[in-house]
Design an enzyme around this catalytic site. Structure first.
Site, PDB file in Angstrom:
ATOM      1  CE  LYS A  28      16.439  -3.836 -12.632  1.00 56.82           C
ATOM      2  NZ  LYS A  28      17.738  -3.801 -11.943  1.00 56.82           N
ATOM      3  CB  THR A  31       4.623  -1.844  -6.022  1.00 54.66           C
ATOM      4  OG1 THR A  31       5.273  -3.119  -5.983  1.00 54.66           O
ATOM      5  CG2 THR A  31       4.368  -1.451  -7.457  1.00 54.66           C
ATOM      6  N   GLY A  58      -2.046  13.945   0.527  1.00 58.47           N
ATOM      7  CA  GLY A  58      -2.852  14.350   1.681  1.00 58.47           C
ATOM      8  C   GLY A  58      -4.330  14.301   1.333  1.00 58.47           C
ATOM      9  CB  SER A  59      -6.138  14.943  -1.847  1.00 60.38           C
ATOM     10  OG  SER A  59      -5.606  16.226  -2.035  1.00 60.38           O
ATOM     11  CB  SER A 186      -0.031  17.125   2.419  1.00 65.95           C
ATOM     12  OG  SER A 186       0.597  17.393   1.186  1.00 65.95           O
ATOM     13  CG  HIS A 191       2.919  20.341   2.364  1.00 65.88           C
ATOM     14  ND1 HIS A 191       1.717  20.194   3.010  1.00 65.88           N
ATOM     15  CD2 HIS A 191       2.611  20.832   1.141  1.00 65.88           C
ATOM     16  CE1 HIS A 191       0.737  20.572   2.216  1.00 65.88           C
ATOM     17  NE2 HIS A 191       1.252  20.966   1.069  1.00 65.88           N
ATOM     18  NE  ARG A 222      -2.724 -10.003  -1.852  1.00 65.09           N
ATOM     19  CZ  ARG A 222      -2.234  -9.376  -2.924  1.00 65.09           C
ATOM     20  NH1 ARG A 222      -1.127  -8.676  -2.848  1.00 65.09           N
ATOM     21  NH2 ARG A 222      -2.877  -9.435  -4.072  1.00 65.09           N
ATOM     22  CD  GLU A 336       6.125  30.470  -6.487  1.00 61.58           C
ATOM     23  OE1 GLU A 336       7.253  30.057  -6.153  1.00 61.58           O
ATOM     24  OE2 GLU A 336       5.359  29.824  -7.232  1.00 61.58           O
TER      25      GLU A 336
HETATM   26  C1  LIG Z   1      -5.196  21.970   4.290  1.00 62.44           C
HETATM   27  C2  LIG Z   1      -4.851  21.051   3.171  1.00 62.44           C
HETATM   28  N1  LIG Z   1      -5.484  19.877   3.060  1.00 62.44           N
HETATM   29  C3  LIG Z   1      -5.203  18.990   2.094  1.00 62.44           C
HETATM   30  C4  LIG Z   1      -4.240  19.275   1.145  1.00 62.44           C
HETATM   31  C5  LIG Z   1      -3.961  18.284   0.073  1.00 62.44           C
HETATM   32  O1  LIG Z   1      -2.682  17.722   0.139  1.00 62.44           O
HETATM   33  P1  LIG Z   1      -2.035  17.062  -1.174  1.00 62.44           P
HETATM   34  O2  LIG Z   1      -1.567  18.175  -2.054  1.00 62.44           O
HETATM   35  O3  LIG Z   1      -0.924  16.217  -0.660  1.00 62.44           O
HETATM   36  O4  LIG Z   1      -3.100  16.264  -1.812  1.00 62.44           O
HETATM   37  C6  LIG Z   1      -3.560  20.495   1.189  1.00 62.44           C
HETATM   38  C7  LIG Z   1      -2.549  20.819   0.195  1.00 62.44           C
HETATM   39  O5  LIG Z   1      -1.697  21.648   0.334  1.00 62.44           O
HETATM   40  C8  LIG Z   1      -3.884  21.403   2.229  1.00 62.44           C
HETATM   41  O6  LIG Z   1      -3.270  22.607   2.310  1.00 62.44           O
END
Ligand SMILES: Cc1ncc(COP(=O)(O)O)c(C=O)c1O
Length: 399
Positions: A28, A31, A58-59, A186, A191, A222, A336
């Site tokens: 539980k 977070t 990753g973004s 990411s 991946h 914090r 694919e």
């Molecule tokens: C080169 C690159 N940067 C950033 C990202 C973003 O990663 P995420 O999907 O984890 O946000 C990707 C996603 O595949 C990517 O190929």
């Protein structure tokens, strides 16, 4: 059931990964806690980065790197309109954090063999306002990091490495993602390792690390090195909830962290299996008299020990619209496919809408987009029957 016999990604989770996730659910404690911290520790000591923080994608890691660069708690922060160099072949969220941080992206064409930034075109794009370079290590490959480090030093540039597609790749025995001040990874499904959604940001500087930590969690003090100092100046506030910085909530869940952490233990064998599978497919296709005249494969750059994200394929015929036709057939025949990242990002509708796409041409990126695509690489060993099926689907699709 997938309509593909060769999907981009097969089930990326082992029974043990799932067990670990369920254990967290049962505890539980969902977070940020022990699992996230443990994954961060393992990640940083394994790839040899100074600091690592797990995030929800990753973004988000890219966003935090750029937001850190403009943060007022940073001694040398970037100013509105400062320029960041970036290859035209990038992901949308390699680019958007630059714009979202009021900085200016300057596109550079790629090398059509490595799929990475063309090092020889960087110097001509450097101006007085150029402050950083955002590299994108494409599909497990990289550019010539020696040249990049020389340019970085000469022009005093900050280096951010988008390593989202290249976890585990090395350049001269040093992990990609450990060259620059910041790097992102990411763990999305397709991946090298997967936590469902998830990512990691690495950095080299203690202040940057603490800024990122606060940005990741609402901008509060914090758990950061700012905590005591800020509290001493604000004794009237509740120490646990002092918001001293701008902020987001980009934290991962403990379930993702436990799955990612468990997979990360197998990274070497995952890389090995993918490499063997890739070799097997390439060998089989290269021995096929028909197919070897139709397609070729991208190879790793000099000094790179790649951790392949996928198998990138070059169509040798250059007829207009040939790629579209072939991809349609491959998809119909159960394989694919994906484009090589976004293609030329300057041509994407978003770039045009937001007005940062100039008339400038990026012929190498266009060439790659028009001629190439990639398919996944399974993380389990593939057998001869499966190989024959893949080759047969390729044959049917190229006829
Ligand atoms: C080169 C690159 N940067 C950033 C990202 C973003 O990663 P995420 O999907 O984890 O946000 C990707 C996603 O595949 C990517 O190929």
């Amino acid at each position: 059931m997938s309509k593909y016999f060769y999907p981009l990604v097969e089930n990326p989770f082992s029974n043990d990964d799932i067990k670990k996730g369920i254990k967290v659910l049962k505890s539980k404690q969902l977070t940020l806690s022990y699992e996230t911290r443990s994954f961060e520790e393992n990640f940083k000591s394994r790839i040899n980065s100074k600091y690592s923080l797990m995030v929800n994608s990753g973004s988000s890691a890219n966003l935090l790197a750029l937001q850190c660069l403009i943060n007022p708690y940073r001694k040398k922060r970037l100013k509105r309109g400062d320029e960041i160099l970036i290859p035209t072949l990038c992901w949308s969220t390699s680019l958007w954090p630059i714009i979202q941080s009021n900085l200016k992206p300057i596109f550079i064409d790629i090398n059509s063999e490595t799929l990475n930034i063309d090092e020889s075109q960087i110097k001509e794009k450097i101006s007085k306002r150029t402050k950083a370079i955002m590299l994108v290590h494409v599909l497990g490959n990289s550019c010539d990091m020696d040249q990049i480090m020389q340019i970085k030093k000469k022009y005093n540039l900050i280096l951010i490495e988008d390593t989202c597609e290249s976890l585990g790749s090395k350049y001269k025995n040093k992990y990609l993602g450990t060259f620059g001040e910041f790097s992102s990874f990411s763990f999305y499904s397709s991946h090298q390792i997967s936590s469902g959604e998830g990512g990691m940001i690495c950095c080299k500087d203690k202040t940057d690390y603490n800024i990122i930590k606060s940005l990741r969690s609402h901008g509060w003090s914090r758990g950061t090195s700012f905590e005591n100092k800020i509290y001493k100046k604000n004794l009237h506030l509740d120490k646990r909830f002092i918001f001293f910085n701008s902020g987001f909530n980009l934290r991962p869940t403990e379930v993702s962290a436990s799955i990612g952490n468990n997979q990360f233990k197998r990274i070497d064998s995952l890389i090995k299996i993918r490499t063997i599978n890739r070799k097997k497919i390439i060998n089989k296709i290269s021995k096929n008299k028909f197919l070897r005249k139709k397609i070729d494969f991208y190879k790793e750059n000099k000094f790179v020990s790649p951790s392949w994200f996928g198998l990138s394929v070059k169509i040798l015929e250059t007829k207009k619209n040939i790629k579209k036709k072939i991809l349609k057939k491959l998809e119909k025949n159960g394989i694919e496919t994906r484009p090589i990242i976004s293609g030329n990002f300057a041509k994407q509708p978003a770039a045009i809408k937001y007005g940062f796409s100039k008339k400038e041409k990026y012929p190498n990126t266009d060439k790659v987009y028009n001629q190439s695509f990639f398919i996944g690489l399974p993380s389990r060993k593939i057998n001869n029957n499966y190989l024959t099926k893949i080759v047969s689907a390729f044959e049917k699709s190229f006829k």
